[in-house]
Write an enzyme that holds these catalytic residues in place. Structure first.
Site, mmCIF file in Angstrom:
data_model
loop_
_atom_site.group_PDB
_atom_site.id
_atom_site.type_symbol
_atom_site.label_atom_id
_atom_site.label_comp_id
_atom_site.label_asym_id
_atom_site.label_seq_id
_atom_site.Cartn_x
_atom_site.Cartn_y
_atom_site.Cartn_z
ATOM 1 N N PRO A 149 0.814 -1.227 0.000
ATOM 2 C CA PRO A 149 0.000 0.000 0.000
ATOM 3 C C PRO A 149 0.846 1.276 0.000
ATOM 4 C CG PRO A 149 -0.895 -1.579 1.564
ATOM 5 C CD PRO A 149 0.438 -2.107 1.112
ATOM 6 N N TYR A 150 1.907 1.297 0.782
ATOM 7 C CA TYR A 150 2.805 2.451 0.828
ATOM 8 C C TYR A 150 3.441 2.674 -0.544
ATOM 9 C CZ TYR A 150 6.871 5.276 2.123
ATOM 10 O OH TYR A 150 7.837 6.256 2.191
#
Length: 185
Positions: free
Chosen positions: A124-125
Site C-alpha cells: 500500500p505504501y
C-alpha cells in the site's frame, strides 16, 4: 522564512534550531491530511510571512505494521493514500493559485524508492508513493506554462522513525537492494 508543519509535537523545536542558523522560522502542529486545518494554517502563514515560494511535501506513512497485502486492514490502505498522496495534494492546493499568479514557485514532493523497487509487505505504501509520482508529473505539466517547477525526490530507505520501526527482515530486504549496503541517515 521556513515554516514547518507536522503532527508530531517535536515540530515545535524546529524553529529554534532554524533560528540558531539565522533563519526566520515558525511551526504548526497539525495533520497535513486535515481538510479544515491546512487551509487555515496556510492562510496564517501567508498573512504572517507572505506568499509561499517553495513547498516541500514530505509526509509519508501507512507502513506500520508492515503486512502482506491480503492481510491489509482497509483503514491502513486509506492511511497510506491519505498520508502520502492526499496530504501532498491538499498542501499543494493551498499554494498553486499564488504560484500561478506570480509565475513563480517550486513544489518538491518526497517520494520513495519503494515506488520504483517494491518491497514485500509495503505494497500500500509503495502504491501511494507511485501515485505521488503520477500527481507530480501531471502537476508539473499543468504548471510549466506558469513557470512553476514541480519535482519529486525518491530516496531509498532512510533511517527515519518509520523505517526503524519496521521488522528487521524488511529492513534487511531493503538493505540488500542498496549497492553500498546501508540505509541512509
Amino acid at each position: 522564512a521556513i515554516v514547518c508543519l507536522d503532527r508530531n509535537p517535536a515540530v515545535h523545536g524546529m524553529p529554534d534550531r532554524l533560528r540558531a542558523l539565522g533563519a526566520q522560522a515558525a511551526a504548526y502542529q497539525l495533520s497535513c491530511q486535515d481538510e479544515q486545518a491546512i487551509p487555515q494554517a496556510f492562510q496564517e502563514i501567508v498573512e504572517r510571512f507572505g506568499p509561499v515560494d517553495i513547498l516541500v511535501n514530505g509526509v509519508g506513512g501507512g507502513v506500520r505494521p508492515p503486512a502482506e497485502f491480503w492481510c491489509a486492514d482497509p483503514a491502513r490502505l486509506a492511511l497510506a493514500i491519505d498520508s502520502s498522496l492526499f496530504s501532498a495534494m491538499l498542501c499543494s492546493l493551498q499554494v498553486v493559485p499564488g504560484m500561478r499568479q506570480r509565475c513563480f514557485g517550486k513544489i518538491v514532493n518526497i517520494g520513495s524508492g519503494v515506488a520504483l523497487a517494491p518491497v514485500p509487505k509495503l505494497v500500500p505504501y509503495g502504491a501511494a508513493k507511485t501515485a505521488l509520482i503520477g500527481f507530480t508529473r501531471g502537476l508539473a505539466l499543468e504548471l510549466a506554462p506558469f513557470k512553476v517547477n514541480v519535482n519529486i525526490v525518491s530516496p531509498g530507505p532512510i533511517a527515519t522513525r518509520g523505517v526503524q520501526s519496521l521488522p528487521e527482515e524488511t529492513r534487511e530486504f531493503s538493505r540488500r537492494q542498496i549497492p553500498m549496503g546501508f540505509i541512509g541517515e
